[in-house]
Design an enzyme around this catalytic site. Structure first.
Site, PDB file in Angstrom:
ATOM      1  N   CYS A 135       0.850  -1.191   0.000  1.00 28.49           N
ATOM      2  CA  CYS A 135       0.000   0.000   0.000  1.00 28.49           C
ATOM      3  C   CYS A 135       0.885   1.239   0.000  1.00 28.49           C
ATOM      4  CB  CYS A 135      -0.919   0.004   1.222  1.00 28.49           C
ATOM      5  SG  CYS A 135      -1.909   1.504   1.387  1.00 28.49           S
ATOM      6  N   CYS A 138      -0.186   3.857   2.518  1.00 29.98           N
ATOM      7  CA  CYS A 138       0.130   3.521   3.908  1.00 29.98           C
ATOM      8  C   CYS A 138       1.620   3.654   4.207  1.00 29.98           C
ATOM      9  CB  CYS A 138      -0.293   2.091   4.215  1.00 29.98           C
ATOM     10  SG  CYS A 138      -1.947   1.653   3.692  1.00 29.98           S
ATOM     11  N   ASP A 139       2.464   3.143   3.319  1.00 31.41           N
ATOM     12  CA  ASP A 139       3.886   2.969   3.638  1.00 31.41           C
ATOM     13  C   ASP A 139       4.836   3.809   2.799  1.00 31.41           C
ATOM     14  OD1 ASP A 139       3.184   0.996   5.523  1.00 31.41           O
ATOM     15  OD2 ASP A 139       3.079  -0.525   3.953  1.00 31.41           O
TER      16      ASP A 139
END
Length: 308
Positions: A135, A138-139
């Site tokens: 993701c 997300c990261d």
């Protein structure tokens, strides 16, 4: 909670689940959403949703998820934070086993979504959080100013590459074919991004590791020739796996493992519905998930009226 017979239990608290909850509870049905972690599902991992109608500016996925939950609960829907571990769907009364107790319902709606599909390479699991991610939203921040690669050629891969191009020094987009399957709206932005480089006819076949990921082994899909690509991170974007393990022996699934359900969202079992990313459908977006929730509630009402 075993004592109460709910009109409908919804498994999954993403946009599909809370849309269904909103419509069902406003129609006068006792409604329970069972969510394992927090509202929103995959939507909650996206910090900028730009294609959901009604928002001129982008909207944060987690904030939108919380709003959807609050709206449904305003009308009387309830939420149970638990994991469903087993279900019995045959007959007029459905039974669900959860980590917080057993549930009984006249109808069940599955909104369990789908998870990112891994490459399936040796050592991949051990590199999660140590160079391999699924993701970009997300990261991606962990790789600010670094060199990363994205594996895939669809919309998810294109979106991840564009997201990472704003954070990383260099982004390689690796695809096993010579053209992307992503929709045309992504092509111009990808071509304009000066720090995105396409690696056509290449497939990730191995990892180079020194504590964390340091590089990738690539194999040319036409010649079989191997090459090495130094990177700090790899974002895998090659599709998703539907979360259907709970129902694989009780509902009809398609070849990819999605629950077979047409535009009515009805499944092969009376009183059981599938909505959002977990069902067979041509397009999986937040807006189609929400539409599924509304649609399922109509046919849920027809089913429950037939029980009276």
């Amino acid at each position: 909670m075993t004592e109460k017979l709910w009109d409908v239990v919804i498994v999954g608290g993403g946009p599909a689940g809370y849309s269904a909850a909103l419509y069902a509870v406003r129609a006068g049905y006792s409604t329970l959403v069972v969510e394992m972690l927090s509202p929103g599902g995959q939507m909650a991992t996206t910090n900028a949703i730009e294609n959901y109608p009604g928002f001129v500016e982008s909207v944060d996925g987690f904030e939108l998820a919380m709003t959807m939950q609050q709206q449904a609960e305003k009308f009387g829907s309830e939420t149970l934070y638990a994991q469903v571990t087993a279900v019995q769907l045959a007959g007029p009364e459905k039974h669900l086993t959860t980590t917080e107790g057993d549930l009984r319902a006249k109808a069940v709606i599955f909104a369990t979504g789908a998870d990112p599909r891994p490459l399936g390479l040796a050592g991949e699991d051990g590199l999660r959080g140590r160079g391999v991610a699924y993701c970009a939203t997300c990261d991606g921040g962990f790789y600010r100013g670094k060199t990363v690669a994205v594996a895939g050629g669809g919309n998810s891969a294109a979106e991840d590459a564009l997201t990472l191009s704003k954070l990383c020094e260099k982004v390689y987009l690796i695809h096993r074919r010579d053209t992307l399957s992503a929709t045309r709206s992504y092509l111009k932005p990808l071509e304009k991004a000066e720090n995105i480089e396409f690696l056509w006819n290449k497939q990730v076949t191995g990892f180079e590791v020194d504590g964390t990921l340091t590089g990738l082994t690539l194999t040319d899909t036409q010649t079989g020739e191997e090459s090495h690509l130094p990177v700090n991170g790899l974002f895998v974007a090659i599709g998703r796996q539907p979360n259907t393990w709970l129902v694989k022996d009780q509902l009809e699934l398609d070849r990819q493992g999605y629950i077979v359900a047409d535009e009515s969202c009805r499944t092969s079992q009376p009183g059981v519905f599938a909505i959002g990313d977990v069902r067979t459908k041509p397009l999986r977006q937040v807006v189609t998930a929400v539409a599924d929730g509304a649609t399922a509630s109509k046919y849920l009402e027809e089913y429950l009226n037939g029980l009276d």
